[in-house]
Design a protein around this motif. Structure first.
Motif, short mmCIF file in Angstrom:
data_model
loop_
_atom_site.label_atom_id
_atom_site.label_comp_id
_atom_site.label_asym_id
_atom_site.label_seq_id
_atom_site.Cartn_x
_atom_site.Cartn_y
_atom_site.Cartn_z
N PRO A 1 0.84 -1.21 0.00
CA PRO A 1 0.00 0.00 0.00
C PRO A 1 0.87 1.26 0.00
N GLU A 2 0.50 2.20 -0.82
CA GLU A 2 1.21 3.48 -0.91
C GLU A 2 0.72 4.39 0.21
N HIS A 3 1.64 4.84 1.06
CA HIS A 3 1.22 5.67 2.20
C HIS A 3 1.92 7.01 2.23
N ARG A 4 2.65 7.36 1.17
CA ARG A 4 3.31 8.67 1.16
C ARG A 4 2.30 9.79 0.89
N ALA A 5 2.65 10.96 1.38
CA ALA A 5 1.90 12.20 1.09
C ALA A 5 0.44 12.14 1.52
N LEU A 6 0.15 11.38 2.55
CA LEU A 6 -1.22 11.37 3.06
C LEU A 6 -1.52 12.70 3.74
N ILE A 7 -2.65 13.29 3.41
CA ILE A 7 -3.05 14.57 3.98
C ILE A 7 -3.53 14.34 5.42
N LYS B 1 1.36 4.48 9.82
CA LYS B 1 1.74 5.82 9.40
C LYS B 1 0.49 6.68 9.15
N SER B 2 -0.55 6.06 8.61
CA SER B 2 -1.80 6.78 8.40
C SER B 2 -2.39 7.25 9.72
N ALA B 3 -2.43 6.34 10.69
CA ALA B 3 -2.99 6.69 12.00
C ALA B 3 -2.19 7.79 12.67
N ASP B 4 -0.88 7.76 12.48
CA ASP B 4 -0.03 8.81 13.06
C ASP B 4 -0.37 10.19 12.51
N ARG B 5 -0.90 10.24 11.30
CA ARG B 5 -1.27 11.51 10.68
C ARG B 5 -2.76 11.82 10.83
N GLY B 6 -3.44 11.02 11.65
CA GLY B 6 -4.86 11.26 11.88
C GLY B 6 -5.75 10.82 10.73
N VAL B 7 -5.22 10.00 9.82
CA VAL B 7 -5.99 9.52 8.68
C VAL B 7 -6.76 8.27 9.07
N ARG B 8 -8.05 8.27 8.79
CA ARG B 8 -8.89 7.10 9.03
C ARG B 8 -9.47 6.65 7.70
#
Length: 295
Positions: A168-174, A198-205
């Motif tokens: 899964p590509e997880h770079r540049a997640l807003i 990494k998504s969870a660390d950036r608050g991405v759900r």
């Protein structure tokens, strides 16, 4: 006048084949999106507030009134002033393009890749119609609105990866955006864990949708069988395939349990879809799951 160099024969054939796939995919995605009732128009998150979030470079499709002229006056580049509700309206997609997705156990079934691309593009159409910005994870296609963005997504989805499994590509997640990952999730689980952490660390759900062929669920094989990955990197021959069924199903169940635990830990949701089932029901689940409306 400068002449455009002719395409090499092999490149021309591949380009024509990819171009020929776009109209059918778009037509099917448009039709599928049209079968799902939107209910309330749009999914705006006004309740999250209009507080300033960040500046970002202006992108094609941004209206002139979005430009922050004071910030833009500091240099040669134009900037947009984003607010919290705008961030919440961004949905980022990752659709697995690995070779393992190009599998169908029967001529009457679509390849997993075809179903995944159809669902991803139809979901993007629904979201854009609802006023949201949709793009790809990574840096290739930032979230935007509009029909042109749908065309860009369709073109991106038409590409195939050479490797059997792609992470899964997880770079540049807003930060604080939402994301949808569609895959068979049969590859390296460590990469999936890394992406969701990494998504969870950036608050991405977001939502994981596991797409499987019915044979991958039921393991109907008997007797002498040669198992070979679509990319040709893995091969196993057995004389008694039926004796592998219980061990295979146990490992598949353990993988699914691991995915479910990972989703619980990171605040994501997990769904499962078989290519023999209705694409409409899967799309409706995806659309509702983004808002937490489906168990």
């Amino acid at each position: 006048m400068t002449e455009t160099p002719a395409l090499a024969p092999g490149l021309r054939v591949r380009a024509e084949a990819e171009a020929a796939r776009l109209p059918p995919l778009l037509a099917r995605a448009d039709h599928l999106a049209g079968t799902v009732l939107l209910g309330e128009h749009g999914r705006r998150r006004a309740g999250l507030g209009d507080d300033f979030w960040q500046y970002r470079p202006a992108q094609p499709g941004d209206s002139r009134r979005m430009i922050d002229h004071r910030r833009s006056a500091r240099g040669d580049q134009q900037f947009v002033r984003e607010r919290e509700w705008q961030i919440a309206q961004s949905v980022m997609l990752w659709v697995d393009q690995g070779a393992s997705m190009r599998y169908a156990s029967d001529d009457g079934l679509p390849h997993k890749a075809d179903r995944a691309r159809l669902l991803g593009l139809a979901l993007a159409i629904l979201l854009v119609r609802g006023g949201e910005r949709v793009g790809l994870t990574g840096t290739a296609l930032p979230p935007r609105r509009g029909r042109n963005q749908i065309l860009r997504l369709a073109e991106a989805f038409s590409l195939d990866a050479a490797t059997d499994y792609t992470p899964p590509e997880h770079r540049a997640l807003i930060p604080h955006a939402r994301a949808v990952f569609i895959s068979d999730f049969l590859g390296d689980m460590g990469e999936v864990e890394r992406a969701l952490t990494k998504s969870a660390d950036r608050g991405v759900r977001g939502v994981l949708l596991q797409v499987l062929d019915p044979a991958e669920e039921n393991f109907p094989f008997q007797g002498r069988t040669i198992f070979e990955s679509v990319g040709g990197t893995l091969r196993h021959e057995t004389l008694k395939a039926g004796e592998l069924r219980d061990r295979y199903k146990a490992r598949l169940a353990a993988r699914r349990d691991r995915l479910a635990a990972l989703c619980r830990t990171t605040g994501w949701r997990l769904g499962r879809h078989h290519t023999g089932e209705s694409a409409q029901s899967a799309l409706l689940w995806l659309y509702r799951a983004l808002d937490g409306g489906t168990s």
